[in-house]
Design a protein around this motif. Sequence first.
Motif, short mmCIF file in Angstrom:
data_model
loop_
_atom_site.label_atom_id
_atom_site.label_comp_id
_atom_site.label_asym_id
_atom_site.label_seq_id
_atom_site.Cartn_x
_atom_site.Cartn_y
_atom_site.Cartn_z
N ARG A 63 0.84 -1.21 0.00
CA ARG A 63 0.00 0.00 0.00
C ARG A 63 0.87 1.25 0.00
O ARG A 63 0.53 2.26 -0.64
N GLU A 67 0.89 4.21 -2.69
CA GLU A 67 0.62 5.59 -2.28
C GLU A 67 1.64 6.54 -2.89
O GLU A 67 1.29 7.65 -3.34
N THR A 219 -2.84 5.67 1.95
CA THR A 219 -2.64 4.24 1.74
C THR A 219 -3.95 3.48 1.54
O THR A 219 -3.94 2.37 1.02
N ASP A 220 -5.08 4.03 2.00
CA ASP A 220 -6.37 3.37 1.84
C ASP A 220 -7.17 3.92 0.67
O ASP A 220 -8.35 3.57 0.51
#
Length: 318
Positions: A63, A67, A219-220
Motif C-alpha cells: 500500500r 501511495e 494508503t487506503d
Amino acid sequence: MTQAPTPTADTVRRLVRSLLKESADDASGPDVRPVAEGGGHSTWWVGTRHVLRLAPDREASVRQRRELRLRDLMRPHLPVAVPAGVATGEWAPGLTYTLDTVIPGGTAEEHDVSAVGEADLAGLLTGLREVPVRQAETLGVPRTPPRSLEALRRMAVPAAERLAAADEFDPSRLLQLTPPGAAQLAAQPGTAVLVHHDLKGEHLVVSADGRVRGVLDWTDAAVGDPAEDIAGLALAVGSGAAVRAATLAGYGARPCLRGLWLARCDTVVRLTDRLEGRGDSPLPLLRTQLRRAWETILLERVTELREDTGGTEDDEEL
C-alpha cells in the motif's frame, strides 16, 4: 512466518542518519519521537521538518509503494498539499519506509476549520473527482464497491439500543432513516471517483487560521463511492461543514445525505463496539465523532433527491 522487527528510536535514528546529510554530520543523531496519532505505519517525527513512516508488514508495504505513485498522479489536481517524499526504501527485508517533509500545521482535532477552510475541502473533493480513474487503477488503486446503507442501518439499530442502555445515545434519532429511505440513498451507477477512504481529523492538516493545508495518509485510497469521503468529513469537521463543502464541490442532495447516514450509522456501531471491548480507539474521540456526525442540519429544497427517488417536496431536517 517470520516475525517483523519492532522499530526502536535507535533503528529510526540510524536509518535517518544514513538519509539526511545534516543528521550524518551530527554525532548525537537526529531528534526522533513516535507520532502519537495514527501509528499504523509506525510513524516517527524526525526533528521538526520530516516524518518517517515504517510499514509494519508486507501488505502495508504494498500500500505504501502504491501511495507514493498515487501522490504524483493526484498532486496536479488538488489545491491542498499531499506529502512529498525525501527518500524511500526498505528498513527491513521486504518492509518499506518513506521519509517525507512535514506539512506545517496541526490536525482538525486541534484546530477548527474556518469557512475558507471549508472551501479548501470543497477543492479537495473537486480535485479527487478530476483525477483520472483509469490511471489510478493502473497504479494499483483498488476499486471498492459501495456499501449497503440498509445493511449498515440494520447493524446500527441494535447498536443504538445498547448505547441507549449505556445512556450514550437516543435511539429514536436513528428512526429517521427508514428502509425505504436507505434504498433511496443507494449509490448510483457510474459515480465512482478516487476517494481518500479514510478522511478523519488526524489526516487533515489545518493551520491556526482554519485553512486546510494538506491531507495525509493515502494508503487506503480507492476508486469508489464519493459519499465515503463526505462521511469522513462529517466525522472530522461536523455534518454541517461536510455538507457545505460537498455542495460547493458540486455534489447534490443524494450523495450528501448518503454520506451523512454512512457517518451516522458508523459512529453508532463503532462506539458500541468500543464500549463492549472491541477496538481500541479512544472513547473521547469516538464520542466527539458521534456528536459531529449527528449534528442537526437543514437541507432545504432537496430537489435532486425528490426528482430521482420520488420523495416529497417538503424540506428535510436531519
